[in-house]
Design a protein around this motif. Structure first.
Motif, PDB file in Angstrom:
ATOM      1  N   UNK A  37       0.818  -1.214   0.000  1.00 47.37           N
ATOM      2  CA  UNK A  37       0.000   0.000   0.000  1.00 47.37           C
ATOM      3  C   UNK A  37       0.850   1.261   0.000  1.00 47.37           C
ATOM      4  N   UNK A  38       2.001   1.171  -0.592  1.00 47.70           N
ATOM      5  CA  UNK A  38       2.939   2.289  -0.627  1.00 47.70           C
ATOM      6  C   UNK A  38       2.340   3.488  -1.369  1.00 47.70           C
ATOM      7  N   UNK A  39       2.260   4.633  -0.673  1.00 40.99           N
ATOM      8  CA  UNK A  39       1.705   5.847  -1.275  1.00 40.99           C
ATOM      9  C   UNK A  39       2.790   6.806  -1.743  1.00 40.99           C
ATOM     10  N   UNK A  40       4.026   6.317  -1.788  1.00 37.89           N
ATOM     11  CA  UNK A  40       5.138   7.186  -2.158  1.00 37.89           C
ATOM     12  C   UNK A  40       4.947   7.800  -3.540  1.00 37.89           C
ATOM     13  N   UNK A  41       4.521   6.995  -4.508  1.00 39.75           N
ATOM     14  CA  UNK A  41       4.346   7.516  -5.866  1.00 39.75           C
ATOM     15  C   UNK A  41       3.253   8.582  -5.916  1.00 39.75           C
ATOM     16  N   UNK A  42       2.205   8.388  -5.121  1.00 39.94           N
ATOM     17  CA  UNK A  42       1.130   9.377  -5.062  1.00 39.94           C
ATOM     18  C   UNK A  42       1.656  10.693  -4.498  1.00 39.94           C
ATOM     19  N   UNK A  43       2.449  10.608  -3.431  1.00 41.00           N
ATOM     20  CA  UNK A  43       3.024  11.799  -2.833  1.00 41.00           C
ATOM     21  C   UNK A  43       3.984  12.493  -3.794  1.00 41.00           C
ATOM     22  N   UNK A  44       4.772  11.699  -4.498  1.00 39.05           N
ATOM     23  CA  UNK A  44       5.713  12.251  -5.478  1.00 39.05           C
ATOM     24  C   UNK A  44       4.966  13.024  -6.563  1.00 39.05           C
ATOM     25  N   UNK A  45       3.882  12.438  -7.048  1.00 42.96           N
ATOM     26  CA  UNK A  45       3.084  13.073  -8.096  1.00 42.96           C
ATOM     27  C   UNK A  45       2.458  14.376  -7.603  1.00 42.96           C
ATOM     28  N   UNK A 295     -17.982  15.579   1.526  1.00 42.35           N
ATOM     29  CA  UNK A 295     -18.847  16.632   0.993  1.00 42.35           C
ATOM     30  C   UNK A 295     -18.679  16.813  -0.511  1.00 42.35           C
ATOM     31  N   UNK A 296     -17.704  16.152  -1.105  1.00 44.96           N
ATOM     32  CA  UNK A 296     -17.444  16.320  -2.527  1.00 44.96           C
ATOM     33  C   UNK A 296     -16.827  17.663  -2.868  1.00 44.96           C
ATOM     34  N   UNK A 297     -16.126  18.268  -1.906  1.00 49.70           N
ATOM     35  CA  UNK A 297     -15.519  19.580  -2.120  1.00 49.70           C
ATOM     36  C   UNK A 297     -14.067  19.451  -2.568  1.00 49.70           C
ATOM     37  N   UNK A 298     -13.515  20.564  -3.050  1.00 45.26           N
ATOM     38  CA  UNK A 298     -12.135  20.589  -3.532  1.00 45.26           C
ATOM     39  C   UNK A 298     -11.172  20.269  -2.385  1.00 45.26           C
ATOM     40  N   UNK A 299     -10.219  19.388  -2.654  1.00 39.63           N
ATOM     41  CA  UNK A 299      -9.219  19.017  -1.661  1.00 39.63           C
ATOM     42  C   UNK A 299      -7.888  19.650  -2.059  1.00 39.63           C
ATOM     43  N   UNK A 300      -7.386  20.611  -1.282  1.00 42.08           N
ATOM     44  CA  UNK A 300      -6.091  21.214  -1.606  1.00 42.08           C
ATOM     45  C   UNK A 300      -4.982  20.161  -1.620  1.00 42.08           C
ATOM     46  N   UNK A 301      -4.026  20.365  -2.480  1.00 38.42           N
ATOM     47  CA  UNK A 301      -2.935  19.406  -2.617  1.00 38.42           C
ATOM     48  C   UNK A 301      -2.213  19.152  -1.290  1.00 38.42           C
ATOM     49  N   UNK A 302      -1.833  20.177  -0.510  1.00 40.06           N
ATOM     50  CA  UNK A 302      -1.142  19.899   0.751  1.00 40.06           C
ATOM     51  C   UNK A 302      -1.978  19.058   1.720  1.00 40.06           C
ATOM     52  N   UNK A 307      -2.714  13.538   4.150  1.00 45.74           N
ATOM     53  CA  UNK A 307      -3.495  12.303   4.255  1.00 45.74           C
ATOM     54  C   UNK A 307      -2.687  11.090   3.819  1.00 45.74           C
ATOM     55  N   UNK A 308      -2.083  11.148   2.652  1.00 44.25           N
ATOM     56  CA  UNK A 308      -1.354   9.992   2.142  1.00 44.25           C
ATOM     57  C   UNK A 308      -0.058   9.759   2.910  1.00 44.25           C
ATOM     58  N   UNK A 309       0.521  10.834   3.404  1.00 45.18           N
ATOM     59  CA  UNK A 309       1.745  10.669   4.186  1.00 45.18           C
ATOM     60  C   UNK A 309       1.469   9.916   5.479  1.00 45.18           C
ATOM     61  N   UNK A 310       0.349  10.239   6.132  1.00 41.26           N
ATOM     62  CA  UNK A 310       0.031   9.545   7.380  1.00 41.26           C
ATOM     63  C   UNK A 310      -0.205   8.057   7.123  1.00 41.26           C
TER      64      UNK A 310
END
Length: 470
Positions: A37-45, A295-302, A307-310
């Motif tokens: 479940x490595x999220x490293x690539x997601x964080x990199x992107x 809520x289906x609202x915009x999620x800022x990149x940071x 979220x993915x880092x945790x």
């Protein structure tokens, strides 16, 4: 003699399966789950595609995770400035995290060398090496977002803390005038290490290697390679590591973590501290991410990065807990000397890292020091606020030295972190009672003590600033 033996080549035993203890199974399961479940690539992107303009009109967390939240100044600023303070809080938090993760990568390699030499912990070593690889990608993502955000909000104004680098109290002190030149040159050098620091570091190293001489066969290959290249034992100057103790003490502790299997495990109680501090501040970002997603609202990149880092860091936290509270029991009981060093390391961590509150950086369970005041002075004088020095100092005095809502927010985060720390350290039977109970940290959870400290620190700070401008 000991140093020579430590530098000799260690013959590692062949790769074997870890002993089938409960904690070995946890390590093996954690390793495979982390890989799957490595999220490293997601964080990199996310880091590579970050554009501040696309995220500038949104809060990246609930407002309480904002610089100066709850202070009189926060109540007086504009909505756009409040957004900027929310964004700069994220930057400051993750800049600190990036530096701390770089330190973690070093100590992962130090302790992996010990566990490889012991044998039977191959999956654990593979996990620690994988974590180190993940950290390198995390760090680059934090740095990219942080740099772009700072440049957009304040330019180069607060990229560095050089204010204190221009004067020296010692230059005009009576100590210098009365101390003979040869003695001053022994203790102070303008070119690298002084004779005193060289002797001090050599003596501390000799003490550690002598007291752990019966464990020299486990000396970390990472440290042996440094020795062969004539490089010093690593000791961070920044991040959490830089706050825990002076660099000569960190080198002293590192030698222990790189020789003794028990001490290598003890290091992970210290690493858990970094995990717990990060989770204490990062989990609110995760909750905010989930609220926006629901809520289906915009999620800022940071916010997404948090979220993915945790999710990645959750596996690292499990490893820290498992090694710190269970795996150390695989080895012979610590000697009185090892208990003393382990106790001293955690006591220093409490005293220097977790002994106070910040009313201007909610969630930061550290007392406000002059370097933080340098940062806020530069921030208030930056294009974001455009204040003159005296106006900035006046607002800073109200924010640092008067009770306000920011201190109550800080108490909430302090209580949460204290609970997490006690859950782990309360189980470590070898630790001093004040460390098991986190007594120093608990005593620091006081608004009155924070204000008392800030009054003294701010008075000296403001006098220095005004003297430089006069």
């Amino acid at each position: 003699m000991i140093a020579t033996n430590l530098e000799s080549k260690v013959q590692f035993p062949p790769r074997t399966e870890p002993p089938q203890t409960k904690h070995a199974k946890i390590v093996e399961r954690t390793y495979h789950n982390n890989k799957d479940s490595d999220y490293t690539e997601k964080l990199k992107e996310l880091g590579e595609n970050f554009n501040y303009a696309s995220n500038s009109n949104y809060y990246w967390s609930n407002p309480d995770l904002s610089l100066l939240y709850g202070t009189p100044l926060y109540d007086a600023v504009s909505p756009s400035q409040k957004l900027a303070l929310n964004h700069l809080y994220w930057v400051g938090n993750y800049n600190h995290t990036a530096v701390s993760e770089a330190t973690t990568s070093i100590y992962n390699m130090v302790t992996t060398g010990v566990f490889r030499a012991v044998g039977g912990y191959d999956t654990l070593c593979d996990e620690l090496e994988f974590e180190t690889e993940q950290e390198s990608h995390h760090i680059r993502t934090f740095q990219r977002i942080g740099f772009k955000t700072k440049m957009a909000i304040v330019g180069k104004t607060i990229l560095g803390n050089s204010l204190y680098g221009t004067t020296s109290k010692e230059d005009s002190s009576w100590v210098k005038r009365l101390t003979p030149q040869p003695i001053r040159e022994f203790f102070v050098s303008s070119q690298g290490s002084s004779p005193y620091t060289i002797y001090r570091d050599s003596a501390l190293s000799a003490i550690a290697k002598t007291m752990l001489g019966d464990k020299k066969q486990y000396y970390s290959q990472y440290l042996k390679d440094l020795d062969a290249r004539g490089e010093p034992v690593p000791a961070p100057a920044d991040g959490l590591g830089g706050r825990i103790a002076a660099r000569h003490w960190l080198r002293f502790f590192t030698i222990h973590w790189g020789i003794s299997p028990f001490m290598a495990c003890q290091y992970y109680s210290l690493r858990y501290t970094a995990n717990a501090i990060l989770k204490n501040q990062e989990y609110p970002y995760v909750r905010y991410f989930r609220e926006l997603e629901h809520k289906g609202e915009y999620i800022p990149t940071p916010t997404a990065v948090s979220n993915y880092h945790l999710l990645d860091e959750a596996f690292h936290t499990t490893i820290s807990q498992t090694i710190a509270k269970d795996m150390y029991k695989d080895f012979p009981k610590p000697t009185a000397y090892e208990k003393f060093v382990a106790g001293q390391a955690i006591y220093m961590m409490q005293r220097n890292l977790l002994s106070g509150l910040s009313g201007v950086f909610p969630g930061r369970c550290v007392y406000d020091d002059p370097m933080l005041m340098v940062f806020f002075l530069k921030l208030l004088k930056s294009p974001l606020f455009g204040m003159e020095t005296k106006e900035a100092l006046n607002w800073m005095e109200q924010c640092f030295c008067q009770e306000h809502e920011g201190f109550n927010v800080a108490l909430k985060y302090h209580a949460s972190l204290l609970e997490s720390m006690r859950k782990l350290f309360g189980r470590l039977d070898y630790q001093w009672q004040i460390n098991r109970e986190m007594g120093v940290m608990a005593a620091g959870g006081s608004i009155s003590k924070a204000l008392e400290n800030n009054h003294k620190t701010f008075k000296e700070f403001s006098q220095t600033v005004l003297a430089q401008e006069s």
